[in-house]
Design an enzyme around this catalytic site. Structure first.
Site, PDB file in Angstrom:
ATOM      1  N   ARG A   3      -5.051 -69.247  33.353  1.00 26.31           N
ATOM      2  CA  ARG A   3      -4.521 -68.557  34.775  1.00 26.31           C
ATOM      3  C   ARG A   3      -3.017 -68.884  34.430  1.00 26.31           C
ATOM      4  O   ARG A   3      -2.163 -67.851  34.578  1.00 26.31           O
ATOM      5  CB  ARG A   3      -4.973 -69.298  35.917  1.00 26.31           C
ATOM      6  CG  ARG A   3      -4.536 -70.827  36.018  1.00 26.31           C
ATOM      7  CD  ARG A   3      -5.584 -71.442  37.345  1.00 26.31           C
ATOM      8  NE  ARG A   3      -6.844 -71.298  36.722  1.00 26.31           N
ATOM      9  CZ  ARG A   3      -7.985 -71.867  37.698  1.00 26.31           C
ATOM     10  NH1 ARG A   3      -7.383 -72.331  38.812  1.00 26.31           N
ATOM     11  NH2 ARG A   3      -9.105 -71.810  37.301  1.00 26.31           N
ATOM     12  N   ASP A  47      -6.668 -78.127  31.909  1.00 27.70           N
ATOM     13  CA  ASP A  47      -7.846 -77.229  31.803  1.00 27.70           C
ATOM     14  C   ASP A  47      -8.110 -76.037  32.439  1.00 27.70           C
ATOM     15  O   ASP A  47      -8.735 -75.125  31.994  1.00 27.70           O
ATOM     16  CB  ASP A  47      -9.311 -78.066  31.606  1.00 27.70           C
ATOM     17  CG  ASP A  47     -10.250 -77.518  30.812  1.00 27.70           C
ATOM     18  OD1 ASP A  47     -10.125 -76.609  30.036  1.00 27.70           O
ATOM     19  OD2 ASP A  47     -11.490 -78.102  30.948  1.00 27.70           O
ATOM     20  N   ASP A  76     -12.898 -68.395  23.910  1.00 28.90           N
ATOM     21  CA  ASP A  76     -12.022 -68.468  24.854  1.00 28.90           C
ATOM     22  C   ASP A  76     -11.099 -67.444  24.938  1.00 28.90           C
ATOM     23  O   ASP A  76     -10.275 -67.294  25.835  1.00 28.90           O
ATOM     24  CB  ASP A  76     -11.417 -70.088  25.472  1.00 28.90           C
ATOM     25  CG  ASP A  76     -11.342 -70.149  26.695  1.00 28.90           C
ATOM     26  OD1 ASP A  76     -11.730 -69.322  27.395  1.00 28.90           O
ATOM     27  OD2 ASP A  76     -10.372 -70.887  27.021  1.00 28.90           O
ATOM     28  N   LYS A  94     -11.547 -81.799  27.596  1.00 33.40           N
ATOM     29  CA  LYS A  94     -13.022 -81.402  27.932  1.00 33.40           C
ATOM     30  C   LYS A  94     -14.025 -82.650  27.265  1.00 33.40           C
ATOM     31  O   LYS A  94     -13.878 -83.211  26.301  1.00 33.40           O
ATOM     32  CB  LYS A  94     -13.455 -80.224  27.181  1.00 33.40           C
ATOM     33  CG  LYS A  94     -12.857 -79.002  27.906  1.00 33.40           C
ATOM     34  CD  LYS A  94     -13.442 -77.700  27.328  1.00 33.40           C
ATOM     35  CE  LYS A  94     -12.672 -76.518  28.008  1.00 33.40           C
ATOM     36  NZ  LYS A  94     -12.892 -76.441  29.591  1.00 33.40           N
ATOM     37  N   ASP A 152      -9.747 -73.871  23.510  1.00 30.17           N
ATOM     38  CA  ASP A 152      -9.662 -74.469  24.714  1.00 30.17           C
ATOM     39  C   ASP A 152     -10.219 -76.044  24.446  1.00 30.17           C
ATOM     40  O   ASP A 152     -11.303 -76.056  24.856  1.00 30.17           O
ATOM     41  CB  ASP A 152     -10.114 -73.704  25.784  1.00 30.17           C
ATOM     42  CG  ASP A 152      -9.830 -74.524  27.104  1.00 30.17           C
ATOM     43  OD1 ASP A 152      -9.118 -75.348  27.144  1.00 30.17           O
ATOM     44  OD2 ASP A 152     -10.217 -73.963  28.153  1.00 30.17           O
ATOM     45  N   LYS A 176      -6.935 -62.781  28.463  1.00 24.80           N
ATOM     46  CA  LYS A 176      -6.719 -64.443  28.324  1.00 24.80           C
ATOM     47  C   LYS A 176      -7.382 -64.409  26.761  1.00 24.80           C
ATOM     48  O   LYS A 176      -8.446 -64.057  26.257  1.00 24.80           O
ATOM     49  CB  LYS A 176      -7.701 -65.104  29.196  1.00 24.80           C
ATOM     50  CG  LYS A 176      -7.828 -66.611  28.454  1.00 24.80           C
ATOM     51  CD  LYS A 176      -8.513 -67.466  29.523  1.00 24.80           C
ATOM     52  CE  LYS A 176      -8.796 -68.787  29.057  1.00 24.80           C
ATOM     53  NZ  LYS A 176      -9.696 -70.022  30.229  1.00 24.80           N
TER      54      LYS A 176
END
Ligand code: BES
Ligand code: MN
Ligand code: ZN
Length: 502
Positions: free
Chosen positions: A355, A351, A291, A280, A273, A268
């Site tokens: 994945r 968020d 991230d 967030k 992010d 990843k």
């Protein structure tokens, strides 16, 4: 700490510091060369109570005056015989390295082979631990210190190490080189998001490939559409720093017949992010430059694989690079997206973006590469931090053989993993009423397991796959042991060890 650490190829004639390693309870005379002119000074130093007679990482110092003596002698405690292992040695050598850096020693002769022998540790394993500790401590976080920083704060000593045995020296060299790959990962991880964009990382990967003979390919712009790499397209849509999927291939000189299928590593690589439209809140965003650490670790591992490990199996790496930002072009909760393997995903939370990009690489590699096995690394969930803290990475792997190998690699490198369960009930939680699956169930249960259950939809049945959630371990909150405050480079050494065993 250090500007540079090198291993001397020939004995250093008058080292600034001579170091003797000793086990707890071991008679120090056992580790001193016979007829050492300054033996009495060393013995006296080792008897001082604060040294605790060999406790791991404890240091006693002597300043002998006999003719021809070094200026300083350090006795390094290596702990109890039965307790000596890679982890204890790395931390003992880190304590030594910190001391040598503090006194700006220009050279140090390491006499630790006798103690290692007595503990049944092979010289190359002990040397590796020393090399890793010194090497990791030579990383610094000064790149972005500018004119406003006092120059003297940037000054760091260089040190030359001398090993008392060949095997020890070989191990030190190996450890130093593993640390170099790890430090490359750490520096990239620390690079701020206004600089380390997906394109920046692709350029870096391209340079790595050129320097070390890897194949390089990048999917960007129209390629992402053509290849239906939907996760990247959607997650990266809102940012002017466009997403890309980077592919690197290590081709061995000779492929072992038993290893005809490639190992695949996936990382990843979220360069930032924000959470996207599911923004967030409070301080949740600070630190999200890291991230990208799954991808940074995979890149560092490819460096180690190409330069030192050189396995007789092909290794393919994917870095899923995007910036999860927000604008009127952002993907949104309620969007439904279709992947190249036909799976449809209802986005419930922008968020849960990691994945979504990883899914592209998993589906792609299962279709194109026929992997022997896949290992992915991702700062995927806050949930894994709640579960395991910074002590273990979460490991999800239902293939017993692969799991055993990842656990073995983790125990060699000292990067701890702990198995977390995969279960039908988690899979059921990911069912969507309108699409095939959700990217996140709005309830707050088993976030780390939800992530793994989501990813499983993109791995071909029967392909051994291991998911490592590294959200708790990729950064160190304080300066201590082998690590400075900041990125740890978690996973580089583990992946190198995994591939050393191909
Ligand atoms: N990058 C974060 C996970 C993370 C959190 C990494 C803290 C490092 C430190 C990830 O993309 C994320 O936001 N996960 C969410 C998932 C949730 C929305 C299902 C989380 O864990 O809160
Ligand atoms: Mn997120
Ligand atoms: Zn994230």
């Amino acid at each position: 700490m250090f500007k540079g650490v090198t291993l001397s190829s020939s004995p250093v004639s008058s080292p600034a510091v001579v170091v003797f390693g000793v086990l707890q309870g071991q008679d120090i005379a056992e580790v001193l060369p016979r007829k050492l002119a300054y033996a009495a000074d060393v013995i006296a130093a080792s008897k001082r109570s604060e040294f605790a007679a060999g406790e791991s990482g404890k240091i006693a110092e002597a300043f002998p005056t006999a003719e021809g003596s070094p200026e300083r002698v350090i006795v390094l405690g290596l702990g109890k015989k039965e307790k000596v292992n890679g982890e204890s040695l790395r931390s003992a050598f880190a304590a030594l390295a910190r001391r040598l850096a503090a006194i700006k020693a220009s050279s140090a002769a390491l006499h630790v082979s006798a103690a290692l022998d007595a503990a049944g540790i092979k010289g190359d394993a002990g040397g590796r631990a020393a090399g890793e500790a010194f090497g990791l401590l030579s990383w610094n976080n000064l790149t972005f210190k500018g004119k406003g920083t006092d120059e003297s704060r940037k000054e760091r000593p260089s040190i030359v190490l001398d090993a008392d045995k060949k095997a020890l020296g070989k191990g030190i060299e190996f450890g130093l080189r593993l640390a170099e790959s790890t430090n490359m990962c750490r520096s990239l991880s620390e690079t701020p998001p206004n600089i380390a964009t997906p394109k920046y990382i692709a350029d870096l990967a391209k340079k790595l490939a050129k320097d070390h003979g890897l194949d390089f390919m990048v999917f960007e712009g129209k390629d992402l559409e053509k290849e239906k790499l939907t996760g990247h397209l959607n997650v990266g849509k809102a940012s002017e720093n466009k997403p890309c999927m980077i592919r690197l291939v290590y081709n061995p000189e000779k492929v072992s017949k038993k290893k005809s299928k490639p190992a695949v590593l996936v990382g990843k690589t979220m360069t930032y992010d924000t959470g996207g439209l599911s923004l967030k809140v409070n301080n949740g965003m600070v630190g999200m430059k890291r991230d990208k650490d799954g991808g940074c670790a995979v890149l560092g591992a490819m460096h180690a694989i190409a330069t030192i490990i050189k396995p007789d199996r092909q290794v393919i790496a994917y870095l899923c690079a995007a910036e999860n930002s927000l604008s009127d072009e952002a993907y949104r909760p309620d969007d439904v997206i279709t992947y190249r393997n036909g799976v449809t995903v209802e986005v419930t939370n922008t968020d849960a973006e990691g994945r979504l990009v990883l899914a592209d690489a998993l589906a792609y590699t299962c279709e194109k590469d026929d992997p022997a096995y896949i290992v992915d690394l991702a700062t995927l969930t806050g949930g894994v931090i709640v579960a395991l803290g910074s002590t273990f990475a979460g490991l999800f792997c239902e293939d017993d053989a692969l799991r055993a190998r990842v656990e073995a690699a983790a125990s060699t490198s000292g990067e701890r993993v702990w198995r977390l369960p995969m279960h039908r009930e988690y899979t059921d939680m990911m069912k969507s009423p309108i699409a095939d699956i959700l990217n996140s169930n709005p309830n707050r249960k088993a976030h780390a397991g939800q992530g793994a259950a989501f990813l499983a939809s993109f791995v071909k049945e029967g392909t051994p796959w291991c998911h490592l959630d590294i959200a708790g371990v990729h950064v160190s909150e304080s300066d201590g042991g082998m690590y400075a405050k900041g990125s740890t480079g978690w996973g580089v050494r583990l992946l190198a060890d995994l591939l050393a065993d191909a």
